[in-house]
Design a protein around this motif. Structure first.
Motif, short mmCIF file in Angstrom:
data_model
loop_
_atom_site.label_atom_id
_atom_site.label_comp_id
_atom_site.label_asym_id
_atom_site.label_seq_id
_atom_site.Cartn_x
_atom_site.Cartn_y
_atom_site.Cartn_z
N ALA A 90 0.82 -1.21 0.00
CA ALA A 90 0.00 0.00 0.00
C ALA A 90 0.86 1.26 0.00
O ALA A 90 0.46 2.29 -0.56
CB ALA A 90 -0.93 -0.02 1.21
N GLN A 91 2.02 1.20 0.61
CA GLN A 91 2.95 2.33 0.65
C GLN A 91 4.27 1.90 0.01
O GLN A 91 5.17 1.41 0.68
CB GLN A 91 3.16 2.80 2.08
CG GLN A 91 1.88 3.32 2.75
CD GLN A 91 2.10 3.72 4.19
OE1 GLN A 91 2.62 2.96 4.99
NE2 GLN A 91 1.70 4.94 4.52
N PRO A 92 4.42 2.10 -1.31
CA PRO A 92 5.61 1.65 -2.04
C PRO A 92 6.95 2.13 -1.51
O PRO A 92 7.95 1.42 -1.67
CB PRO A 92 5.35 2.18 -3.47
CG PRO A 92 3.86 2.23 -3.58
CD PRO A 92 3.39 2.66 -2.22
N PRO A 93 7.04 3.33 -0.85
CA PRO A 93 8.36 3.72 -0.32
C PRO A 93 8.99 2.72 0.64
O PRO A 93 10.21 2.72 0.83
CB PRO A 93 8.06 5.06 0.39
CG PRO A 93 6.90 5.62 -0.38
CD PRO A 93 6.06 4.42 -0.73
N TRP A 94 8.17 1.85 1.21
CA TRP A 94 8.72 0.81 2.08
C TRP A 94 9.68 -0.11 1.31
O TRP A 94 10.58 -0.70 1.90
CB TRP A 94 7.60 -0.03 2.70
CG TRP A 94 6.99 0.62 3.90
CD1 TRP A 94 5.89 1.42 3.93
CD2 TRP A 94 7.45 0.53 5.25
NE1 TRP A 94 5.64 1.84 5.22
CE2 TRP A 94 6.57 1.30 6.04
CE3 TRP A 94 8.50 -0.14 5.86
CZ2 TRP A 94 6.73 1.43 7.42
CZ3 TRP A 94 8.66 -0.02 7.25
CH2 TRP A 94 7.79 0.76 8.01
N LEU A 95 9.48 -0.21 0.00
CA LEU A 95 10.35 -1.07 -0.80
C LEU A 95 11.78 -0.53 -0.81
O LEU A 95 12.75 -1.30 -0.78
CB LEU A 95 9.81 -1.18 -2.22
CG LEU A 95 8.42 -1.82 -2.36
CD1 LEU A 95 7.99 -1.82 -3.82
CD2 LEU A 95 8.40 -3.24 -1.79
N LEU A 96 11.92 0.78 -0.88
CA LEU A 96 13.25 1.39 -0.84
C LEU A 96 13.90 1.17 0.51
O LEU A 96 15.09 0.83 0.59
CB LEU A 96 13.15 2.88 -1.15
CG LEU A 96 14.47 3.66 -1.08
CD1 LEU A 96 15.48 3.11 -2.08
CD2 LEU A 96 14.23 5.15 -1.33
N LEU A 97 13.13 1.33 1.57
CA LEU A 97 13.68 1.09 2.91
C LEU A 97 14.13 -0.37 3.03
O LEU A 97 15.19 -0.65 3.60
CB LEU A 97 12.64 1.41 3.97
CG LEU A 97 13.08 1.12 5.42
CD1 LEU A 97 14.30 1.97 5.79
CD2 LEU A 97 11.93 1.39 6.40
N ALA A 98 13.34 -1.28 2.50
CA ALA A 98 13.70 -2.70 2.56
C ALA A 98 15.05 -2.94 1.90
O ALA A 98 15.88 -3.70 2.41
CB ALA A 98 12.61 -3.54 1.88
N LEU A 99 15.29 -2.29 0.79
CA LEU A 99 16.53 -2.50 0.04
C LEU A 99 17.75 -1.96 0.76
O LEU A 99 18.83 -2.55 0.69
CB LEU A 99 16.40 -1.86 -1.34
CG LEU A 99 17.51 -2.17 -2.35
CD1 LEU A 99 17.59 -3.66 -2.64
CD2 LEU A 99 17.27 -1.39 -3.65
N VAL A 100 17.59 -0.84 1.47
CA VAL A 100 18.77 -0.18 2.06
C VAL A 100 18.92 -0.43 3.56
O VAL A 100 19.99 -0.17 4.11
CB VAL A 100 18.72 1.35 1.81
CG1 VAL A 100 18.68 1.64 0.32
CG2 VAL A 100 17.54 2.00 2.52
N LEU A 101 17.89 -0.96 4.22
CA LEU A 101 17.95 -1.13 5.67
C LEU A 101 19.12 -2.01 6.13
O LEU A 101 19.82 -1.64 7.09
CB LEU A 101 16.63 -1.69 6.19
CG LEU A 101 16.55 -1.92 7.71
CD1 LEU A 101 16.78 -0.61 8.47
CD2 LEU A 101 15.19 -2.53 8.08
N PRO A 102 19.39 -3.16 5.51
CA PRO A 102 20.52 -3.97 5.98
C PRO A 102 21.85 -3.24 5.91
O PRO A 102 22.65 -3.30 6.86
CB PRO A 102 20.50 -5.18 5.03
CG PRO A 102 19.08 -5.28 4.59
CD PRO A 102 18.62 -3.86 4.45
N ALA A 103 22.12 -2.53 4.80
CA ALA A 103 23.39 -1.81 4.68
C ALA A 103 23.48 -0.68 5.70
O ALA A 103 24.54 -0.48 6.32
CB ALA A 103 23.54 -1.25 3.26
N ILE A 104 22.39 0.05 5.91
CA ILE A 104 22.38 1.13 6.90
C ILE A 104 22.68 0.56 8.28
O ILE A 104 23.46 1.14 9.06
CB ILE A 104 21.03 1.87 6.89
CG1 ILE A 104 20.85 2.65 5.59
CG2 ILE A 104 20.91 2.80 8.10
CD1 ILE A 104 19.48 3.28 5.45
N THR A 105 22.06 -0.56 8.61
CA THR A 105 22.27 -1.19 9.92
C THR A 105 23.73 -1.58 10.11
O THR A 105 24.33 -1.30 11.16
CB THR A 105 21.37 -2.43 10.04
OG1 THR A 105 20.01 -2.05 9.89
CG2 THR A 105 21.57 -3.11 11.39
N CYS A 106 24.31 -2.23 9.10
CA CYS A 106 25.69 -2.70 9.23
C CYS A 106 26.69 -1.54 9.18
O CYS A 106 27.74 -1.59 9.84
CB CYS A 106 26.00 -3.71 8.14
SG CYS A 106 25.09 -5.27 8.35
#
Length: 265
Positions: A90-106
């Protein structure tokens, strides 16, 4: 009180979920057992010579989900599962967060690590270094997530609180990686750390599942994001340890900071 039909449906879902895990773990680990034994010196020859079944192993969860869901809801249910790969949340911007969240975390974990006195020099990112790893960064998430988050997680969430469901799936997901980690020559410590990282990382995937309305596409992209910073390219303990601790901290932040996502229905 549940109706007889609901009881039968719940019983069928429980049996097919058990079938899914049995097929997923059994198929993948049986296929990768020969190269794992070769890596341990039990069988002669290099592990690479026994890797012909690796594609089957990678797609083990997808094969298992197809078998289980076919028994549970027929081919229409299977087609609906695969349709989730192109269905936007329903909120497509979550897809971008999904892609970058692991790298941001590490990267955050690496920044903290750099503040430790005497810490060794560790690369900030482990991006795919060749075409094979780039292809793997796409195919492996597809092979896994159709099963793990597309099929199994919704059924575990129907029976358990989100955190408990995360940990159950995380442990089984880690066990699924056993022969895979051994067959590529990972030392025992890295095998254990890798399995811990996988189990803890399951919390991040459940959080994304909850916040995207169960988006399979978001789960695949989150898994792709993990492979965009894949510490398995290093034989050193430090990069994997940093990633493992980083995902553990993230899991704690998500569970404590977003209680709604981990609340029971």
């Amino acid at each position: 009180m549940e109706t007889p039909k609901a009881v039968l449906e719940n019983d069928l879902a429980a049996r097919t979920t058990t079938l899914f895990f049995a097929v997923a773990l059994g198929l993948t680990n049986v296929v990768l057992l020969p190269p794992a034994l070769a890596a341990l010196g039990v069988l002669p020859g290099p592990p690479e010579s026994l890797m012909a079944g690796a594609p089957i192993a990678i797609f083990g969860p997808t094969i298992a989900a197809t078998i289980a869901l076919r028994r549970e809801g027929g081919w229409p249910a299977v087609r609906d599962l695969f349709a989730g790969l192109v269905r936007l949340p329903a909120q497509p911007p979550w897809l971008l967060l999904a892609l970058v969240l692991p790298a941001i975390t590490c990267l955050a974990g690496r920044a903290v690590y750099s503040l430790v006195p005497g810490s060794e020099d560790v690369p900030w990112l482990f991006l795919p270094g060749d075409a094979q790893r780039v292809i793997g960064a796409i195919l492996v998430p597809l092979g896994e997530e159709i099963g793990w988050r597309g099929y199994a997680l919704p059924r575990l969430l129907a029976r358990h609180r989100p955190l408990r469901a995360s940990l159950i799936l995380g442990v089984l997901w880690a066990l699924w990686h056993t022969c895979m980690l051994i067959s590529v020559g990972s030392p025992p410590l890295l095998v254990v750390l890798g399995m811990v990282e996988v189990a803890i990382g399951s919390v991040m995937f459940t959080w994304m599942h909850q916040r995207t309305g169960g988006s399979l596409l978001a789960a695949v992209l989150l898994h792709v994001g993990v492979h965009l910073h894949n510490t398995s390219q290093s034989d050193d303990v430090a990069p994997l340890a940093i990633a493992t601790v980083s995902y553990a901290v993230l899991a704690l932040v998500l569970v404590v900071g977003d209680r709604e996502a981990f609340a029971s229905e």
